[in-house]
Design a protein around this motif. Structure first.
Motif, mmCIF file in Angstrom:
data_model
loop_
_atom_site.group_PDB
_atom_site.id
_atom_site.type_symbol
_atom_site.label_atom_id
_atom_site.label_comp_id
_atom_site.label_asym_id
_atom_site.label_seq_id
_atom_site.Cartn_x
_atom_site.Cartn_y
_atom_site.Cartn_z
ATOM 1 N N LYS A 295 -26.012 -10.125 7.710
ATOM 2 C CA LYS A 295 -25.808 -9.783 6.299
ATOM 3 C C LYS A 295 -27.019 -9.058 5.710
ATOM 4 O O LYS A 295 -26.879 -8.212 4.816
ATOM 5 C CB LYS A 295 -25.523 -11.068 5.514
ATOM 6 C CG LYS A 295 -24.950 -10.822 4.125
ATOM 7 C CD LYS A 295 -24.415 -12.122 3.532
ATOM 8 C CE LYS A 295 -23.713 -11.856 2.200
ATOM 9 N NZ LYS A 295 -23.115 -13.082 1.639
ATOM 10 N N LEU A 296 -28.207 -9.378 6.218
ATOM 11 C CA LEU A 296 -29.431 -8.830 5.619
ATOM 12 C C LEU A 296 -30.035 -7.644 6.360
ATOM 13 O O LEU A 296 -30.811 -6.883 5.768
ATOM 14 C CB LEU A 296 -30.505 -9.936 5.551
ATOM 15 C CG LEU A 296 -30.237 -11.120 4.631
ATOM 16 C CD1 LEU A 296 -31.332 -12.166 4.816
ATOM 17 C CD2 LEU A 296 -30.160 -10.685 3.180
ATOM 18 N N LYS A 299 -30.406 -4.132 4.751
ATOM 19 C CA LYS A 299 -30.879 -4.051 3.371
ATOM 20 C C LYS A 299 -32.353 -3.657 3.312
ATOM 21 O O LYS A 299 -33.117 -3.900 4.242
ATOM 22 C CB LYS A 299 -30.685 -5.396 2.661
ATOM 23 C CG LYS A 299 -29.224 -5.765 2.421
ATOM 24 C CD LYS A 299 -29.129 -7.071 1.655
ATOM 25 C CE LYS A 299 -27.672 -7.462 1.414
ATOM 26 N NZ LYS A 299 -26.988 -6.538 0.489
ATOM 27 N N GLU A 303 -34.902 -5.942 -1.387
ATOM 28 C CA GLU A 303 -33.703 -6.742 -1.646
ATOM 29 C C GLU A 303 -33.719 -8.018 -0.819
ATOM 30 O O GLU A 303 -33.329 -9.087 -1.295
ATOM 31 C CB GLU A 303 -32.452 -5.931 -1.304
ATOM 32 C CG GLU A 303 -32.212 -4.738 -2.207
ATOM 33 C CD GLU A 303 -30.975 -3.970 -1.779
ATOM 34 O OE1 GLU A 303 -29.877 -4.556 -1.790
ATOM 35 O OE2 GLU A 303 -31.113 -2.789 -1.420
ATOM 36 N N GLU A 306 -35.927 -10.618 -2.247
ATOM 37 C CA GLU A 306 -35.329 -11.162 -3.467
ATOM 38 C C GLU A 306 -34.207 -12.152 -3.152
ATOM 39 O O GLU A 306 -34.058 -13.181 -3.816
ATOM 40 C CB GLU A 306 -34.765 -9.989 -4.281
ATOM 41 C CG GLU A 306 -34.477 -10.293 -5.727
ATOM 42 C CD GLU A 306 -34.024 -9.042 -6.470
ATOM 43 O OE1 GLU A 306 -32.801 -8.892 -6.627
ATOM 44 O OE2 GLU A 306 -34.877 -8.214 -6.841
ATOM 45 N N GLN A 307 -33.423 -11.839 -2.113
ATOM 46 C CA GLN A 307 -32.228 -12.639 -1.818
ATOM 47 C C GLN A 307 -32.493 -13.871 -0.956
ATOM 48 O O GLN A 307 -31.786 -14.874 -1.063
ATOM 49 C CB GLN A 307 -31.180 -11.760 -1.124
ATOM 50 C CG GLN A 307 -30.578 -10.719 -2.041
ATOM 51 C CD GLN A 307 -29.480 -9.919 -1.361
ATOM 52 O OE1 GLN A 307 -28.864 -10.394 -0.417
ATOM 53 N NE2 GLN A 307 -29.248 -8.713 -1.843
ATOM 54 N N LYS A 310 -32.840 -17.491 -2.527
ATOM 55 C CA LYS A 310 -31.551 -18.001 -3.011
ATOM 56 C C LYS A 310 -30.696 -18.472 -1.838
ATOM 57 O O LYS A 310 -30.064 -19.534 -1.885
ATOM 58 C CB LYS A 310 -30.802 -16.911 -3.776
ATOM 59 C CG LYS A 310 -31.541 -16.378 -4.996
ATOM 60 C CD LYS A 310 -30.775 -15.195 -5.596
ATOM 61 C CE LYS A 310 -31.584 -14.528 -6.707
ATOM 62 N NZ LYS A 310 -30.929 -13.302 -7.200
ATOM 63 N N MET A 311 -30.670 -17.659 -0.771
ATOM 64 C CA MET A 311 -29.833 -17.992 0.391
ATOM 65 C C MET A 311 -30.324 -19.252 1.089
ATOM 66 O O MET A 311 -29.534 -20.100 1.496
ATOM 67 C CB MET A 311 -29.829 -16.827 1.383
ATOM 68 C CG MET A 311 -29.064 -15.612 0.891
ATOM 69 S SD MET A 311 -29.069 -14.305 2.110
ATOM 70 C CE MET A 311 -27.844 -13.206 1.387
ATOM 71 N N SER A 329 -36.665 -16.056 6.560
ATOM 72 C CA SER A 329 -37.634 -16.001 5.467
ATOM 73 C C SER A 329 -39.035 -15.762 6.026
ATOM 74 O O SER A 329 -39.805 -14.955 5.516
ATOM 75 C CB SER A 329 -37.602 -17.307 4.677
ATOM 76 O OG SER A 329 -38.541 -17.285 3.641
#
Length: 573
Positions: A295-296, A299, A303, A306-307, A310-311, A329
């Motif tokens: 998914k990442l 990107k 982004e 930033e995401q 949260k994930m 991370s």
């Protein structure tokens, strides 16, 4: 990427695995089921990687395969068991098979499956010594590696030396033949008979040679179809281009997650190794099974940064493998080590414009701060190369000064050897700046430090819009009906579906880059597919490269005779 687009990518990967596994199940597994006896599966290095990309040991166990063995290693005889040999049709593999049954058999019987066409000489030799033990012998046409949902490789990085080194010209023809065979098996697995085109360039003749080989082999393959019918062209197009077509993309510092990670971090075999908080050694496999990575990966790093928090919170709350996902991370934090100063300057050199859209009038003035800063030698070499590429070559005198600045007088091959790829390095000032026009993407730019778009993305978009110039991209073979005409699909704007769009729905554009592909080019295939909808773009090469691996390969091109492997010898590596 929204959830719908993400699910599309997952389905595409499942489709590629399905196509691969169907070939295995329709042959190897089906034959296994005819017998209740437990069997041994014997693989060479290539088929080991091939099978592990789509199968787990539990899948094999359910089909009564009790153990997986290495074809080249010493093995104890198990006379009560039958052995399945899944291997490449090379002399070394066939010799290893014969050794298992001569003078005494190690197994009760042999079921032999080749990834590709087995030459008559090898087949006859095998038959001479092992005929009475062989119960099945089949060719299943899978000699490529499904890397990602829309990416494949031929698992042959050594092809770069074989094709481009002036000292390996005797191996070039055989290497191109092998790549052509692998491309045919890709098309056969996808059940496609594409029209073939290539990028015409007087300095790069390998694309034309490979296009001719692929087209001829495809014609022969489909003439020998088991159904007895000659297959017509499908709604697919295969474009063949050389690495020298776009030398900027593999050298530039990319700021999207996957490309940046493989550029800056030592990731081997798609495995990222790191230490946890308690100091324990850990590793994470960055592949299609890790949905967060998928998914990442395309990107921008801004982004991703930033995401991720949260994930990770969501994953931890749901108790879904939090420790493993925090790996992503950890990886993202390492991305922030590259100074933005260097990124800014190299981006200006690549696109020829500054952040305000003004033309860079004096590229040397842009380059000098990088050369004077204490960056690594490799980074300075990359900056010098971007400067030269931006001018389409430089003078001998200017190049000598640049080499002195970088202090690589004894390693000038890093720069000079690009000429072997057909890239102009030393040239006269009279032909500076004669570069093909690029698409205007000023309205698409979201980040100042990510203004470069791989040239292959322009090609993909031009291809699906039927805007490729036939003088620059000649047809090697008949063009399928859906690819005739003009103005079919815009990859950037919404449009009303035309009759041609409808004909092309479900069609494929296959791109093959001789000499390696970059992660940014891989990303382009997904982006165009998502934008176009009516056409799936698949990209492949002999291998996937990083800036460091490419520079290392470039440097040794001018070395004397050296051991260069082709696919036939790859198992020795």
């Amino acid at each position: 990427m929204n959830s719908k687009s993400f699910l599309v990518l997952v389905r595409l990967f499942m489709l590629s695995c399905y196509l691969f596994l169907t070939g295995i199940k329709d042959t190897i597994i089906t034959d296994c089921r005819k017998s209740e006896v437990w069997k041994i599966l014997i693989l060479d290095p290539f088929t080991t990687k091939l099978l592990s990309s789509c199968c787990k040991m539990s899948d094999l166990m359910s089909e009564k395969i009790t153990i997986v063995e290495d074809l080249y290693k010493s093995r104890e005889p198990v006379l009560e068991m039958k052995a399945i040999y899944f291997m490449t049709p090379t002399a070394k593999c066939v010799e290893a098979l014969i050794a298992d049954f001569k003078p005494k058999p190690k197994y009760k019987a042999a079921y032999v499956y080749f990834t590709d066409y087995c030459p008559d000489e090898l087949f006859n030799n095998m038959k001479l010594y092992c005929a009475k033990y062989i119960r099945v012998c089949k060719e299943i046409n899978i000699s490529f590696m499904p890397q990602e949902a829309q990416v494949f490789t031929c698992d042959n990085p050594e092809a770069f030396q074989s094709i481009y080194s002036p000292h390996c010209q005797d191996k070039k023809k055989k290497t191109l033949e092998t790549l052509a065979d692998q491309l045919v098996t890709l098309c056969a697995t996808l059940d496609e008979y594409p029209g073939v085109r290539y990028k015409k360039d007087s300095n790069m003749v390998n694309a034309k040679t490979l296009a001719e080989l692929v087209d001829n082999k495809l014609a022969r393959h489909y003439e020998m179809d088991d159904s007895g019918k000659k297959k017509g062209k499908t709604q697919a197009q295969l474009l063949i281009v050389e690495r020298g077509f776009d030398p900027v993309s593999p050298i530039l510092h990319e700021l999207t997650y996957q490309a940046m990670a493989y550029d800056l971090i030592d990731i081997q075999s798609d495995t990222y190794k790191y230490k946890s908080k308690d100091g324990a050694e850990k590793q994470a496999l960055l592949n299609e099974d890790d949905m967060l990575w998928v998914k990442l990966r395309h990107k921008h790093i801004a982004e991703v940064s930033e995401q991720i928090p949260k994930m990770v919170k969501e994953i931890s709350a749901n108790k879904k493998q939090p420790d493993g996902k925090i790996t992503i991370s950890n990886l993202a934090q390492m991305m922030k080590k590259m100074p933005s100063f260097r990124k800014q300057l190299t981006e200006d050199l690549a696109v020829g414009l500054d952040v305000d859209g003004q033309k860079v009038k004096d590229p040397m003035r842009t380059l000098l701060p990088v050369l004077l800063h204490p960056y690594s030698t490799h980074d300075k070499i990359r900056a010098v190369l971007l400067y030269i590429f931006s001018l389409n070559g430089t003078t001998d005198e200017n190049l000598s000064k640049l080499i002195q600045h970088v202090k690589i007088e004894d390693q000038r091959e890093f720069i000079l050897n690009w000429k072997e790829l057909g890239v102009p390095i030393i040239t006269s000032s009279s032909i500076f700046n004669r570069k093909p026009p690029r698409r205007d993407r000023s309205q698409e730019e979201k980040y100042n430090l990510s203004r470069w778009t791989p040239v292959i993305k322009d090609v993909m978009e031009d291809a699906v819009e039927n805007k490729l110039d036939t003088r620059e991209w000649p047809h090697q073979s008949e063009c399928p009906a859906a690819w005739n005409g003009s103005g079919a699909v815009s990859a950037r704007q919404k449009h009303k579906a035309s009759a041609q769009d409808e004909r092309r729905t479900g069609s494929r554009l296959i791109i093959f880059v001789i000499g390696g592909i970059t992660y940014s080019e891989m990303r382009s295939a997904y982006e165009v597919t998502q934008a176009v909808k009516s056409c799936e773009v698949i990209i492949g090469s002999s291998h996937i490269l990083t800036p460091t691996s490419l520079l290392d390969d470039i440097k040794v091109l001018s070395k004397g005779p050296m051991e260069v492997f082709t696919i036939d010898e790859r198992s020795n590596a």
